[in-house]
Design a protein around this motif. Structure first.
Motif, PDB file in Angstrom:
ATOM      1  N   ARG A 256       0.841  -1.195   0.000  1.00  0.00           N
ATOM      2  CA  ARG A 256       0.000   0.000   0.000  1.00  0.00           C
ATOM      3  C   ARG A 256       0.881   1.252   0.000  1.00  0.00           C
ATOM      4  O   ARG A 256       0.657   2.194  -0.749  1.00  0.00           O
ATOM      5  CB  ARG A 256      -0.919  -0.032   1.230  1.00  0.00           C
ATOM      6  CG  ARG A 256      -1.796   1.187   1.379  1.00  0.00           C
ATOM      7  CD  ARG A 256      -2.951   1.248   0.401  1.00  0.00           C
ATOM      8  NE  ARG A 256      -3.997   0.284   0.694  1.00  0.00           N
ATOM      9  CZ  ARG A 256      -4.659  -0.408  -0.233  1.00  0.00           C
ATOM     10  NH1 ARG A 256      -4.352  -0.257  -1.495  1.00  0.00           N
ATOM     11  NH2 ARG A 256      -5.606  -1.253   0.098  1.00  0.00           N
TER      12      ARG A 256
ATOM     13  N   GLU B 212       0.895   4.106  -2.854  1.00  0.00           N
ATOM     14  CA  GLU B 212       0.618   5.511  -2.566  1.00  0.00           C
ATOM     15  C   GLU B 212       1.767   6.409  -3.000  1.00  0.00           C
ATOM     16  O   GLU B 212       1.573   7.486  -3.562  1.00  0.00           O
ATOM     17  CB  GLU B 212       0.313   5.688  -1.073  1.00  0.00           C
ATOM     18  CG  GLU B 212      -1.106   5.274  -0.743  1.00  0.00           C
ATOM     19  CD  GLU B 212      -1.360   5.133   0.753  1.00  0.00           C
ATOM     20  OE1 GLU B 212      -2.447   4.667   1.115  1.00  0.00           O
ATOM     21  OE2 GLU B 212      -0.453   5.469   1.554  1.00  0.00           O
TER      22      GLU B 212
ATOM     23  N   ARG C 224       1.834   9.391  -5.776  1.00  0.00           N
ATOM     24  CA  ARG C 224       2.326  10.723  -5.415  1.00  0.00           C
ATOM     25  C   ARG C 224       3.410  11.175  -6.405  1.00  0.00           C
ATOM     26  O   ARG C 224       3.367  12.290  -6.929  1.00  0.00           O
ATOM     27  CB  ARG C 224       2.911  10.680  -4.005  1.00  0.00           C
ATOM     28  CG  ARG C 224       2.861  11.989  -3.254  1.00  0.00           C
ATOM     29  CD  ARG C 224       3.377  11.799  -1.836  1.00  0.00           C
ATOM     30  NE  ARG C 224       4.747  11.286  -1.816  1.00  0.00           N
ATOM     31  CZ  ARG C 224       5.829  12.040  -1.954  1.00  0.00           C
ATOM     32  NH1 ARG C 224       5.706  13.331  -2.119  1.00  0.00           N
ATOM     33  NH2 ARG C 224       7.044  11.508  -1.930  1.00  0.00           N
TER      34      ARG C 224
END
Ligand code: ADP
Ligand code: MG
Length: 660
Positions: A358, A362, A366
């Motif tokens: 995860r 993420e 980003r």
């Protein structure tokens, strides 16, 4: 995957493996005391000192592997299903237990160079990455750690600083873990092999005698596999499977290993983890124990889930066939036999907190957003500059259709930056050539342009860095057929499948045979109808004989256990006597050579840190920076006061090193 149960209760799988007679054993003329029935999954062991008529002892396991067994036999039949489960998000553990020299390392690692002799760990690498390369619509992240427990200290075999001792911590959600243990994300078999070799090298470098070292330490290779997939609910779910591959310390009784010098102290510490393992197993199968002594050793704490908890576990008991290891082999067989009765409660670990996968996803999002922002900026500016050029009468040469993918994005970025730089350089040259400008003004304008060029360069660097990071992170998320490709051809795949089918069939056959044997005994009574009194007497006599033999076997077993108990007790008494003697010596030194006020000062400063199992000194002056440490200390240090003097003496006598 669908339809398979995601949780349930299941017993530890226990298999036994016997290595061939070694050349040395053959030369010495030792006889064989082990017989294996592969079809039935049984091992019989004959006491070389047996009285005539004494029956061999027989143990039944989930499977047994004789001297002619191949590494892949064990893998396909026993290990493969467990690794498949780990790939689905279960925890899995494989232990190799047995006397030194019986094949634990051979079974776990094997001979590296020879494909036929590669053990469970390297075969599992192939298995894991092949599985991932054939997966569809799933993202995987695989990472590995390698550690060792030696003298109750945990050593990170992949860390740069080998002197650092790691601590066990407990998290109420995820359980026991090792603080600061390094782990490496690996993208393929080669990378994970590299990690393993690195750790193995560290392991052998640290020890003067590798054989001795490995017989006294536990090595654990840890693989964590995270998988994300969109579920039927349309949401993305992450499953995490942890695999512990454990090469335990040799199970031989320590008294055999010599008792001089530093040995006993060291040996008794290794014994601690192994005997704790034995105690945990006993407590688990006893049924009456409410307390399972996991906390008694590092090994049992670390592998708590594997024993009676959330994991699928296999124990491979390794044995030597020769008569001289009869006692050890019997003790290994008994140990393994007890372990069979452990029940685990494995379940798929779905959507746990704090998965690395995860975090990666993420971070990738980003980074991508950042890159896009820069790219977008570039596009806008380019359009305006292009318009300007067209106005100037030049033709626009850039391609109009812009790629949406990252490569295109990067190219756009690159082109834009190059273009900007050229333009600035041109403008700079124009200023230089412009004779209408006052030199001061010229200088200022030139400096401005220089700064703009410099800024541009910095921006370019930052973008490149970002792009590199983005690419590196994305390459670590494995997607079948895209970032990781299966290279086996159809024929190999068919062969693989056939091998697995055969293994599965063998396993089922054995299970059926074992069950039939069991049922045979139970139903003998019901099936029998007698045609005559004579026949009834005959059959019942036969049965009586059988039962009598069984009774004798049980009696012998009880006697053996009793003898074993006495031996262990004697050992413990011996150890206790030794420690008392040492205690007396230290006490004598303290009483006669340390001034009483010094002694009292020391005693008052000592406290016991249960987490680290160490005596420690309170600092003389509590420093501000250490306040958090102070808080953790038992405020009831006073409560320790009375026993402290006694404990401290013991600690000193036992050679603990209180840290200042
Ligand atoms: P351990 O790790 O239990 O101390 P090893 O794995 O080092 O034992 O094995 C001792 C020796 O026996 C090694 O030389 C190994 O190659 C050999 N050996 C062990 N098991 C087997 C086997 N199943 N087949 C062939 N050789 C074996
Ligand atoms: Mg070994």
């Amino acid at each position: 995957m669908a339809g398979k149960p995601r949780s349930g209760c299941e017993a530890l799988r226990v298999v036994a493996r016997c290595r061939p007679m070694s050349r040395r054993e053959e030369a010495a003329g030792y006889e064989r005391v082990l017989e294996l029935d592969v079809k039935l999954g049984q091992v019989s062991i004959r006491n070389p000192r047996a009285a005539p008529g004494e029956m061999p002892k027989t143990f039944t396991f989930d499977a047994v592997y004789d001297a002619s067994s191949k590494q892949t036999d064990l893998y396909d039949e026993t290990v493969r299903p467990l690794i498949d489960s780990v790939l689905q998000g279960f925890n899995g553990t494989i232990f190799a237990y047995g006397q030194t020299g019986t094949g634990k390392t051979y079974t776990m690692q094997g001979a590296w160079g020879d494909p036929e002799k590669r053990g469970i760990i390297p075969i599992s690498f192939e298995h894991i990455f092949t599985h991932i390369s054939r997966s569809q619509n799933q993202q995987y992240l695989v990472r590995a750690s390698y550690l060792e427990i030696y003298q109750e200290e945990i050593r990170d075999l992949l860390a740069k600083d080998q002197n650092k001792k790691l601590e066990l911590k407990e998290n109420p959600e995820t359980g026991v873990y090792i603080k600061d243990l390094s782990s490496f994300v690996t993208k393929n078999v080669k990378e994970i092999e590299h990690v393993m070799n690195l750790g193995s090298q560290t392991r052998s470098v640290g020890s003067t005698n590798m054989n001795e070292h490995s017989s006294r330490s536990h090595a654990i290779f840890l693989i964590t596999i995270e998988c994300s997939e969109t579920g039927p609910d349309g949401e993305e779910h992450i499953r995490v499977g942890k695999l512990n591959l454990v090469d335990l310390a040799g199970s031989e009784r320590q008294s055999k290993m010599g008792t001089h010098g530093e040995r006993p102290k060291e040996a008794s510490k290794i014994n601690l983890s192994l005997s704790a393992l034995g105690n945990v197993i006993s407590a688990l199968v006893d049924g009456k124990s409410t307390h399972i002594p996991y906390r008694d050793s590092k090994l049992t704490r670390l592998l708590q889930d594997s024993l009676g908890g959330n994991a699928k576990t296999i124990m491979v008991a390794t044995l030597g066939p020769a008569s001289h290891s009869y006692d050890e082999s019997l003790s290994t067989l008994r140990f393994a036999n007890r372990a069979k009765n452990i029940k685990n409660k494995p379940r798929v670990n779905e959507d746990p907190k704090d998965t690395l996968l995860r975090e990666f996803q993420e971070e990738i999002v980003r980074l991508k957003a950042q890159l896009e922002k820069r790219g977008m900026l570039g596009k806008k500016r380019r359009r305006s500059s292009r318009r300007k050029k067209t106005v100037d009468g030049e033709s626009a040469t850039e391609n109009e259709g812009e790629d949406d993918n990252e490569d295109g994005l990067e190219k756009n970025m690159e082109n834009y930056l190059k273009e900007q730089k050229e333009r600035l350089e041109e403008e700079k040259a124009a200023i230089q050539d412009d004779h209408s400008l006052v030199s001061e003004e010229k200088q200022k304008l030139l400096q401005e342009k220089e700064k703009m060029i410099e800024d541009l360069r910095k921006e370019q660097e930052a973008t490149e860095l970002l792009a590199t990071k983005y690419k590196a992170m994305e390459s670590k998320l494995l997607i079948g057929g895209r970032t990781i490709v299966d290279h086996t051809n159809e024929q190999q795949k068919m062969l693989e499948l056939k091998r697995q089918e055969i293994a599965e069939q063998k396993r089922r056959e054995r299970e059926m045979q074992q069950e039939m044997l069991l049922r045979d005994e139970e139903t003998m009574e019901l099936r029998e109808t007698y045609t005559s009194l004579q026949q009834e007497v005959e059959i019942k006599t036969k049965k009586l004989k059988k039962l009598y033999a069984k009774l004798q076997a049980v009696k012998a077993e009880i006697q053996d256990q009793h003898d074993e108990y006495i031996r262990v007790r004697q050992d413990l008494e011996e150890a206790q006597n030794e420690q008392t003697r040492e205690l007396k010596l230290k006490y004598l030194i303290i009483e006669n050579f340390i001034p009483p006020e010094e002694k009292n000062k020391i005693m008052n400063r000592l406290y016991f840190d249960g987490d680290e199992d160490q005596w420690k000194f309170q600092p003389l002056v509590p420093t501000g920076g250490n306040s958090s440490q102070m808080k953790r200390r038992p405020t009831s240090a006073v409560g320790y006061k009375r026993p402290i003097s006694q404990f401290a003496r013991v600690a000193m006598a036992m050679g603990s090193h209180p840290r200042y």
